[in-house]
Write a protein that holds these residues in place. Structure first.
Motif, PDB file in Angstrom:
ATOM      1  N   ILE A  39       1.031  -1.237  -0.240  1.00  0.00           N
ATOM      2  CA  ILE A  39      -0.119   0.206  -0.224  1.00  0.00           C
ATOM      3  C   ILE A  39       0.658   0.978   0.085  1.00  0.00           C
ATOM      4  CG2 ILE A  39      -1.885   1.413   1.339  1.00  0.00           C
ATOM      5  CD1 ILE A  39      -2.466  -1.336   2.426  1.00  0.00           C
ATOM      6  N   ASN A  40       0.943   2.153  -0.992  1.00  0.00           N
ATOM      7  CA  ASN A  40       1.639   3.462  -0.991  1.00  0.00           C
ATOM      8  C   ASN A  40       0.908   4.594  -0.091  1.00  0.00           C
ATOM      9  OD1 ASN A  40       2.554   5.556  -2.083  1.00  0.00           O
ATOM     10  ND2 ASN A  40       3.801   4.942  -3.321  1.00  0.00           N
ATOM     11  N   TYR A  41       0.878   4.860   0.079  1.00  0.00           N
ATOM     12  CA  TYR A  41       0.043   5.548   0.881  1.00  0.00           C
ATOM     13  C   TYR A  41       0.712   6.937   1.422  1.00  0.00           C
ATOM     14  CZ  TYR A  41      -4.625   6.688   3.711  1.00  0.00           C
ATOM     15  OH  TYR A  41      -5.854   7.747   4.130  1.00  0.00           O
ATOM     16  N   GLY A  42      -0.226   8.492   1.416  1.00  0.00           N
ATOM     17  CA  GLY A  42       0.180   9.538   2.333  1.00  0.00           C
ATOM     18  C   GLY A  42       1.734   9.446   2.438  1.00  0.00           C
ATOM     19  N   GLY A  43       2.001   9.009   0.914  1.00  0.00           N
ATOM     20  CA  GLY A  43       3.588   8.797   1.094  1.00  0.00           C
ATOM     21  C   GLY A  43       4.601   8.128   1.404  1.00  0.00           C
ATOM     22  N   LYS A  44       4.352   7.110   2.145  1.00  0.00           N
ATOM     23  CA  LYS A  44       4.759   5.222   2.844  1.00  0.00           C
ATOM     24  C   LYS A  44       4.543   4.888   1.674  1.00  0.00           C
ATOM     25  CE  LYS A  44       6.955   8.217   6.340  1.00  0.00           C
ATOM     26  NZ  LYS A  44       7.754   8.419   6.407  1.00  0.00           N
ATOM     27  N   VAL A  45       5.439   3.516   2.047  1.00  0.00           N
ATOM     28  CA  VAL A  45       4.592   1.807   1.809  1.00  0.00           C
ATOM     29  C   VAL A  45       5.119   1.720   2.402  1.00  0.00           C
ATOM     30  CG1 VAL A  45       5.477   0.877  -0.284  1.00  0.00           C
ATOM     31  CG2 VAL A  45       6.341   2.947  -0.536  1.00  0.00           C
ATOM     32  N   PHE A  46       3.825   0.771   2.918  1.00  0.00           N
ATOM     33  CA  PHE A  46       3.738  -0.054   4.177  1.00  0.00           C
ATOM     34  C   PHE A  46       3.200  -1.166   3.325  1.00  0.00           C
ATOM     35  CE2 PHE A  46       1.848   3.906   5.101  1.00  0.00           C
ATOM     36  CZ  PHE A  46       2.399   3.417   6.771  1.00  0.00           C
ATOM     37  N   LEU A  47       4.369  -2.574   3.388  1.00  0.00           N
ATOM     38  CA  LEU A  47       4.215  -3.943   3.569  1.00  0.00           C
ATOM     39  C   LEU A  47       3.126  -5.157   4.321  1.00  0.00           C
ATOM     40  CD1 LEU A  47       4.061  -5.963   1.799  1.00  0.00           C
ATOM     41  CD2 LEU A  47       6.590  -6.918   2.674  1.00  0.00           C
ATOM     42  N   VAL A  48       2.104  -5.738   3.686  1.00  0.00           N
ATOM     43  CA  VAL A  48       1.047  -6.165   4.567  1.00  0.00           C
ATOM     44  C   VAL A  48       1.136  -7.541   4.504  1.00  0.00           C
ATOM     45  CG1 VAL A  48      -1.000  -6.399   5.345  1.00  0.00           C
ATOM     46  CG2 VAL A  48      -0.714  -4.264   4.985  1.00  0.00           C
ATOM     47  N   ASP A  49       1.219  -8.518   5.869  1.00  0.00           N
ATOM     48  CA  ASP A  49       1.560  -9.687   5.406  1.00  0.00           C
ATOM     49  C   ASP A  49       2.383 -10.618   4.604  1.00  0.00           C
ATOM     50  OD1 ASP A  49      -0.132  -9.729   8.043  1.00  0.00           O
ATOM     51  OD2 ASP A  49      -1.851 -10.255   7.437  1.00  0.00           O
ATOM     52  N   PRO A  50       3.901 -10.376   4.841  1.00  0.00           N
ATOM     53  CA  PRO A  50       4.604 -10.782   4.077  1.00  0.00           C
ATOM     54  C   PRO A  50       5.157 -11.772   3.968  1.00  0.00           C
ATOM     55  CG  PRO A  50       5.936  -9.495   5.178  1.00  0.00           C
ATOM     56  CD  PRO A  50       4.455  -9.675   5.852  1.00  0.00           C
ATOM     57  N   MET A  51       4.071 -13.080   2.887  1.00  0.00           N
ATOM     58  CA  MET A  51       4.607 -14.220   2.329  1.00  0.00           C
ATOM     59  C   MET A  51       5.259 -14.995   1.514  1.00  0.00           C
ATOM     60  SD  MET A  51       2.525 -17.174   1.056  1.00  0.00           S
ATOM     61  CE  MET A  51       1.077 -17.163   0.995  1.00  0.00           C
ATOM     62  N   PHE A  52       6.325 -15.285   1.132  1.00  0.00           N
ATOM     63  CA  PHE A  52       7.441 -15.004   0.105  1.00  0.00           C
ATOM     64  C   PHE A  52       7.575 -16.312  -0.038  1.00  0.00           C
ATOM     65  CE2 PHE A  52       9.460 -10.222   1.818  1.00  0.00           C
ATOM     66  CZ  PHE A  52       8.198 -10.339   0.765  1.00  0.00           C
ATOM     67  N   ALA A  53       6.842 -17.828   0.177  1.00  0.00           N
ATOM     68  CA  ALA A  53       7.642 -19.041  -0.264  1.00  0.00           C
ATOM     69  C   ALA A  53       7.162 -19.157  -1.375  1.00  0.00           C
ATOM     70  CB  ALA A  53       6.881 -20.378   0.860  1.00  0.00           C
TER      71      ALA A  53
END
Length: 283
Positions: A39-53
């Motif tokens: 989520i790119n929001y308000g000038g900040k970038v948030f990564l939610v619940d990363p699952m990378f397998a």
């Protein structure tokens, strides 16, 4: 008039192939895979619940639907380097493996800012060497972005009566910033009073629902399904709903195609967006 306007709006926000992590003037939500969103929001970038397998890395969850199937059911649409590019903070709604897996634990920088729901999850992450962990409250700030933790329930009251120890505590988050639309990311919850209370309190413009209808082996749902999407629309008729957490774990029972048909049958296709993995929505 309203329906026509929203129809144009819904079509205009559904974009393909946006560069991950680029700081745009508008808010941007990128569906990565399962509950992992950026989520790119308000000038900040948030990564939610990363699952990378990689695909099929893990055995199916015991006691759930289709436990004989390995998961993730699909590959990541981007490399982990692309996903992590420009991320300012990670949000972990809860620490189930399909929201934070061993690969993400290994690849996330140990000093990256991580927001969690409680002391238990903070202690869990500290065991892996993470050093910059904050517990979300109702007035947590990162720059000009206000994050407010929201309650959820990983199943009905009946389900929680026999499976609470396994399902545990879960949370969601409200994103607010000046000149931005309010976003409500509900997390792993079924439709209930918690969701109603959040919608009533914050009047979110955008609602991200984990809507893949994951089920236990007895058929009981532990996240939202298509009927819950409809219920949420009825209490937030002007909000745009984004369906996430679909087609990636063994116990997900609702496909994007089925949800698309359902929302069309109920005349709410102008209000429900069902992004593919790797697809970005701009608001």
């Amino acid at each position: 008039m309203l329906k026509n306007s929203l129809n144009k709006f819904a079509k205009s926000v559904l974009l393909s192939s946006f560069l991950l992590g680029s700081h745009l003037l508008a808010s941007e939500v990128t569906q990565i895979r399962n509950a992992t969103v950026k989520i790119n929001y308000g000038g900040k970038v948030f990564l939610v619940d990363p699952m990378f397998a990689v695909k099929d890395a893990y055995k199916g969850f015991e006691g759930t639907l289709n436990s004989h199937l390995n998961w993730p059911r699909v590959e990541l649409p981007f490399s982990t380097d692309e996903i992590l590019k420009d991320v300012d903070a990670v949000i972990i709604t809860h620490t189930h493996e399909d929201h934070l897996d061993e690969v993400a634990i290994k690849e996330l920088p140990k000093n990256i800012l991580i927001f969690v729901q409680d002391e238990k999850d903070k202690n869990y992450l500290e065991k892996f060497g993470f050093t910059n962990i904050k517990i979300m409250k109702e007035d947590t700030f990162l720059g000009n972005v206000k994050l407010s933790i929201t309650a959820g329930q990983h199943g009905s009251d009946e389900v929680m009566s026999y499976a609470k120890d396994v399902l545990g505590e879960v949370s969601g988050v409200i994103f607010q910033a000046k000149n931005e639309k309010t976003i409500y990311l509900a997390g792993d919850t079924v439709y209930n009073k918690y969701v109603e209370d959040v919608v009533e309190r914050y009047s979110p413009d955008i609602i991200i629902l984990n809507a893949g209808d994951a089920k236990l082996e007895n058929g009981d749902s532990i996240i939202m399904g298509k009927e819950d999407v409809l219920k949420t629309h009825k209490i937030a008729p002007k909000s745009i709903i984004i369906a996430s957490h679909m087609e990636a774990v063994n116990h997900a029972s609702l496909t994007r195609g089925e949800l698309k048909s359902f929302v069309k049958e109920n005349g709410i296709e102008d209000f429900v967006l069902i992004p593919k993995d790797g697809e970005s929505l701009e608001f």
